[in-house]
Every structure is written in structure tokens, then in C-alpha cells.
Design an enzyme around this catalytic site. Structure first.
Site, PDB file in Angstrom:
ATOM      1  N   HIS A   1      49.196  45.585  34.000  1.00  0.00           N
ATOM      2  CA  HIS A   1      47.882  45.281  34.586  1.00  0.00           C
ATOM      3  C   HIS A   1      47.031  44.464  33.613  1.00  0.00           C
ATOM      4  O   HIS A   1      46.294  43.566  34.020  1.00  0.00           O
ATOM      5  CB  HIS A   1      47.148  46.568  34.969  1.00  0.00           C
ATOM      6  CG  HIS A   1      47.867  47.386  36.006  1.00  0.00           C
ATOM      7  ND1 HIS A   1      48.483  46.810  37.093  1.00  0.00           N
ATOM      8  CD2 HIS A   1      48.080  48.723  36.123  1.00  0.00           C
ATOM      9  CE1 HIS A   1      49.039  47.764  37.843  1.00  0.00           C
ATOM     10  NE2 HIS A   1      48.815  48.931  37.264  1.00  0.00           N
TER      11      HIS A   1
ATOM     12  N   ARG B   1      53.270  51.022  32.571  1.00  0.00           N
ATOM     13  CA  ARG B   1      52.866  50.191  33.714  1.00  0.00           C
ATOM     14  C   ARG B   1      51.537  49.477  33.478  1.00  0.00           C
ATOM     15  O   ARG B   1      51.355  48.322  33.872  1.00  0.00           O
ATOM     16  CB  ARG B   1      52.718  51.064  34.969  1.00  0.00           C
ATOM     17  CG  ARG B   1      54.008  51.577  35.560  1.00  0.00           C
ATOM     18  CD  ARG B   1      53.698  52.449  36.797  1.00  0.00           C
ATOM     19  NE  ARG B   1      52.877  51.744  37.766  1.00  0.00           N
ATOM     20  CZ  ARG B   1      53.355  50.883  38.653  1.00  0.00           C
ATOM     21  NH1 ARG B   1      54.639  50.638  38.736  1.00  0.00           N
ATOM     22  NH2 ARG B   1      52.533  50.259  39.491  1.00  0.00           N
TER      23      ARG B   1
ATOM     24  N   TRP C   1      44.664  54.302  45.927  1.00  0.00           N
ATOM     25  CA  TRP C   1      44.154  55.590  45.418  1.00  0.00           C
ATOM     26  C   TRP C   1      45.268  56.622  45.351  1.00  0.00           C
ATOM     27  O   TRP C   1      45.142  57.639  44.666  1.00  0.00           O
ATOM     28  CB  TRP C   1      43.044  56.142  46.323  1.00  0.00           C
ATOM     29  CG  TRP C   1      41.825  55.287  46.420  1.00  0.00           C
ATOM     30  CD1 TRP C   1      41.457  54.526  47.493  1.00  0.00           C
ATOM     31  CD2 TRP C   1      40.794  55.103  45.435  1.00  0.00           C
ATOM     32  NE1 TRP C   1      40.270  53.877  47.240  1.00  0.00           N
ATOM     33  CE2 TRP C   1      39.836  54.215  45.984  1.00  0.00           C
ATOM     34  CE3 TRP C   1      40.581  55.600  44.139  1.00  0.00           C
ATOM     35  CZ2 TRP C   1      38.694  53.810  45.298  1.00  0.00           C
ATOM     36  CZ3 TRP C   1      39.439  55.195  43.453  1.00  0.00           C
ATOM     37  CH2 TRP C   1      38.517  54.315  44.037  1.00  0.00           C
TER      38      TRP C   1
ATOM     39  N   ASP D   1      51.282  41.105  42.970  1.00  0.00           N
ATOM     40  CA  ASP D   1      52.131  42.293  42.882  1.00  0.00           C
ATOM     41  C   ASP D   1      53.198  42.126  41.803  1.00  0.00           C
ATOM     42  O   ASP D   1      53.611  41.006  41.497  1.00  0.00           O
ATOM     43  CB  ASP D   1      52.787  42.551  44.250  1.00  0.00           C
ATOM     44  CG  ASP D   1      53.336  43.969  44.368  1.00  0.00           C
ATOM     45  OD1 ASP D   1      52.931  44.842  43.571  1.00  0.00           O
ATOM     46  OD2 ASP D   1      54.171  44.194  45.260  1.00  0.00           O
ATOM     47  N   GLY D   2      53.610  43.248  41.220  1.00  0.00           N
ATOM     48  CA  GLY D   2      54.720  43.238  40.264  1.00  0.00           C
ATOM     49  C   GLY D   2      54.330  43.545  38.830  1.00  0.00           C
ATOM     50  O   GLY D   2      55.154  43.457  37.930  1.00  0.00           O
TER      51      GLY D   2
ATOM     52  N   LEU E   1      33.764  27.021  42.902  1.00  0.00           N
ATOM     53  CA  LEU E   1      34.871  27.851  43.394  1.00  0.00           C
ATOM     54  C   LEU E   1      34.307  29.177  43.890  1.00  0.00           C
ATOM     55  O   LEU E   1      33.487  29.792  43.216  1.00  0.00           O
ATOM     56  CB  LEU E   1      35.881  28.105  42.259  1.00  0.00           C
ATOM     57  CG  LEU E   1      36.982  29.133  42.544  1.00  0.00           C
ATOM     58  CD1 LEU E   1      37.934  28.654  43.634  1.00  0.00           C
ATOM     59  CD2 LEU E   1      37.788  29.438  41.272  1.00  0.00           C
TER      60      LEU E   1
ATOM     61  N   SER F   1      44.124  48.050  46.699  1.00  0.00           N
ATOM     62  CA  SER F   1      44.100  48.296  48.141  1.00  0.00           C
ATOM     63  C   SER F   1      43.530  49.684  48.423  1.00  0.00           C
ATOM     64  O   SER F   1      43.476  50.558  47.547  1.00  0.00           O
ATOM     65  CB  SER F   1      45.507  48.189  48.731  1.00  0.00           C
ATOM     66  OG  SER F   1      46.263  49.346  48.434  1.00  0.00           O
TER      67      SER F   1
HETATM   68  C1  IPE Z   1      49.488  45.549  47.273  1.00  0.00           C
HETATM   69  O1  IPE Z   1      50.412  45.930  46.305  1.00  0.00           O
HETATM   70  C2  IPE Z   1      48.102  45.731  46.764  1.00  0.00           C
HETATM   71  C3  IPE Z   1      47.731  44.958  45.575  1.00  0.00           C
HETATM   72  C4  IPE Z   1      48.430  44.059  44.967  1.00  0.00           C
HETATM   73  C5  IPE Z   1      46.407  45.227  45.089  1.00  0.00           C
HETATM   74  P1  IPE Z   1      51.129  47.354  46.345  1.00  0.00           P
HETATM   75  O2  IPE Z   1      52.089  47.366  45.232  1.00  0.00           O
HETATM   76  O3  IPE Z   1      50.124  48.432  46.406  1.00  0.00           O
HETATM   77  O4  IPE Z   1      51.871  47.285  47.772  1.00  0.00           O
HETATM   78  P2  IPE Z   1      53.048  48.165  48.353  1.00  0.00           P
HETATM   79  O5  IPE Z   1      52.696  49.596  48.143  1.00  0.00           O
HETATM   80  O6  IPE Z   1      54.293  47.792  47.599  1.00  0.00           O
HETATM   81  O7  IPE Z   1      53.133  47.771  49.793  1.00  0.00           O
HETATM   82  C1  IPE Z   2      50.070  45.091  41.494  1.00  0.00           C
HETATM   83  O1  IPE Z   2      51.143  45.460  40.702  1.00  0.00           O
HETATM   84  C2  IPE Z   2      48.742  45.583  40.967  1.00  0.00           C
HETATM   85  C3  IPE Z   2      48.102  46.629  41.778  1.00  0.00           C
HETATM   86  C4  IPE Z   2      48.536  47.103  42.931  1.00  0.00           C
HETATM   87  C5  IPE Z   2      46.872  47.186  41.254  1.00  0.00           C
HETATM   88  P1  IPE Z   2      51.847  46.853  40.895  1.00  0.00           P
HETATM   89  O2  IPE Z   2      51.147  47.867  40.058  1.00  0.00           O
HETATM   90  O3  IPE Z   2      51.943  47.190  42.342  1.00  0.00           O
HETATM   91  O4  IPE Z   2      53.295  46.558  40.298  1.00  0.00           O
HETATM   92  P2  IPE Z   2      54.675  47.029  40.881  1.00  0.00           P
HETATM   93  O5  IPE Z   2      54.725  46.586  42.316  1.00  0.00           O
HETATM   94  O6  IPE Z   2      54.729  48.514  40.746  1.00  0.00           O
HETATM   95  O7  IPE Z   2      55.676  46.335  40.018  1.00  0.00           O
HETATM   96 MG    MG Z   3      53.326  46.857  43.789  1.00  0.00          MG
END
Ligand code: IPE
Ligand code: IPE
Ligand code: MG
Length: 238
Positions: free
Chosen positions: A27, A23, A59, A10-11, A121, A55
Site C-alpha cells: 500500500h 501487505r 472494511w 489492485d494488487g 486536473l 471500497s
Molecule cells: C477493489 O479491490 C477495491 C480497491 C482497489 C480499492 P479489492 O481487492 O477489494 O477487490 P476484490 O475483493 O478482489 O473484488
Molecule cells: C488494492 O490492493 C488496494 C486496496 C484494496 C486498498 P489489494 O490490497 O487488494 O492487493 P491484493 O489484491 O490483495 O494483491
Molecule cells: Mg485486491
């Protein structure tokens, strides 16, 4: 060493925003870090790496971002599978693949087949995955094995139908990006997993950061309901 590491990557979006980039640039960088994480696992003899890539709730994101993520998934499969295969990595994609485009589903199937005999792995990508979806699809498949049976089902009966029934439960769960929640990742399988949360954003999660997580894991005492004293006893009698 943990045998199975599961990561919520995440992030990405925040990483890009800090750099005044869109954004999706986060990715792209995130995919690079997946490569680095895979390499780290290979070097450390970690047998299972499971990555949450998309997740069942993702969507809900803007249409543009969702389709960019799908394209990135296609591109990553096209570019990386050969190298994964050469390195002895077995790739699996876990989740409900039915809403994905046929082209993506074909690539996934081909990648899984190509790498099926690899043993160094086990890399699993959770895509359109949700822990609740997983439990429900397992319940439905379990019930279908014996439609007349009304009671007496066991945890073991259910577990064989979970999407990750091929792997032991994760030893170490990592979530980058500062949020301290599961976001519907592996719910059943995390029952006794050690959790590690870090504010480090996924695109900054390099091998040194990975080693910090492992070091934290190595300090934990996994009691599985027992007492510390019992564990000490177990060790001396072993
Ligand atoms: C969780 O991250 C799913 C993935 C990293 C694929 P999100 O960014 O979607 O989670 P929430 O919405 O902050 O809980
Ligand atoms: C995680 O990063 C990747 C996916 C959920 C696909 P985010 O896209 O959720 O990044 P933040 O949380 O908005 O920084
Ligand atoms: Mg996120």
C-alpha cells in the site's frame, strides 16, 4: 486522449507478498504510484482521474490492515495536498465519508476547499465508495426533491445526484492486478466505458504501463449502439 480515466488500483498485497514483505508495504508503494499516475495525467492533459482507494467492502479486511490504510490516507493528505494544489489539481473524495474518523473527514474537507478553484486536473479518490451505495443515495436524494411525485423520473434526474455528477462518464476504465471484475466500483457511470485489464500489479503500474492502456483505448471504436458505417459517415460529414 481519454477525458476521464477511472482506475481500480489492485494488487498491492500480492506485490508485497512476492517480495516477502507485509501487505501494507504494498500500500505504501501504491501511494507512490498514485503520484506517478497524477503526473502522467497532468502531462497528457487528461482532465479527470478517478482512483478506487477503498471500497465499501474493504472494511471486511483484518482490522490491522484497515487502520493502516486509514493512517496512510491521513498521511497522504497531509503530505500531498500542498503539491497537488501547486500543480493545479482539484481533489475530491467520493464515497460515504460518515464512518471515517473526524480527523480524516476534516482533512478531506480542508483539502477539497483548498483545491476547489483548480482546473488542470480533477482528481477524485473513491473512499468507502460502492456503486450500489451511490445509486441508492442518488435515488433517495432525488425522491426527496419532490416527495409527492410518484412517477416520471428520468435518468437525468438521477444522474445529478450521483457522487460524481460533476464529471463526464469515464472513457477508460483500468483495473490492475489481473482480476477482471468491477468490484462495486462506478456501476451506473461505466455503461459505455472502454475496459482495460492488466495483470500488472498496481505498484508496478508506471507511466509506460499507463501509456499501454491509453494506446489500447485509442484503438477502440466507440459506437454507442450505432454501426461502424454510421460512424464513418459522421466523420466525413463533420
Ligand atoms: C477493489 O479491490 C477495491 C480497491 C482497489 C480499492 P479489492 O481487492 O477489494 O477487490 P476484490 O475483493 O478482489 O473484488
Ligand atoms: C488494492 O490492493 C488496494 C486496496 C484494496 C486498498 P489489494 O490490497 O487488494 O492487493 P491484493 O489484491 O490483495 O494483491
Ligand atoms: Mg485486491
Amino acid at each position: 486522449m481519454p477525458r476521464h480515466v477511472a482506475i481500480i488500483m489492485d494488487g498491492n498485497g500480492r506485490w508485497a507478498k512476492k517480495r516477502f514483505m507485509p501487505r501494507v508495504a504494498g500500500h505504501v508503494k501504491g501511494v507512490e504510484m498514485v503520484r506517478e499516475a497524477v503526473r502522467a495525467c497532468l502531462e497528457r492533459n487528461i482532465q479527470y482521474l478517478t482512483l478506487f482507494a477503498f471500497s465499501s467492502e474493504n472494511w471486511r479486511r483484518p482490522q490491522d490492515e484497515v487502520s493502516f490504510l486509514m493512517q496512510l490516507f491521513v498521511k497522504a493528505l497531509e503530505q500531498e495536498v500542498e503539491k497537488l494544489d501547486r500543480n493545479g489539481v482539484r481533489l475530491r473524495v467520493v464515497g460515504d465519508l460518515s464512518p471515517f474518523e473526524p480527523r480524516l473527514r476534516d482533512l478531506i474537507r480542508a483539502a477539497e476547499e483548498k483545491t476547489a478553484a483548480n482546473t488542470r486536473l480533477d482528481l477524485s479518490i473513491a473512499a468507502n465508495y460502492g456503486g450500489r451505495w451511490d445509486i441508492m443515495q442518488a435515488v433517495n436524494r432525488m425522491l426527496a426533491t419532490s416527495p409527492e411525485k410518484r412517477e416520471g423520473w428520468s435518468e437525468a434526474d438521477l444522474e445529478t445526484h450521483l457522487a460524481m455528477s460533476f464529471a463526464p462518464e469515464p472513457d477508460l476504465f483500468i483495473r490492475t492486478g489481473g482480476e477482471e471484475r468491477i468490484s462495486n466500483f462506478l456501476l451506473w457511470q461505466l455503461a459505455y466505458t472502454e475496459f482495460y485489464f492488466t495483470p500488472t500489479l498496481w505498484p508496478d503500474f508506471d507511466t509506460a504501463e499507463f501509456d499501454l492502456a491509453i494506446a489500447s483505448y485509442q484503438q477502440r471504436e466507440r459506437r454507442f449502439g450505432r454501426t461502424s458505417g454510421q460512424l464513418a459517415g459522421d466523420a466525413s460529414s463533420a
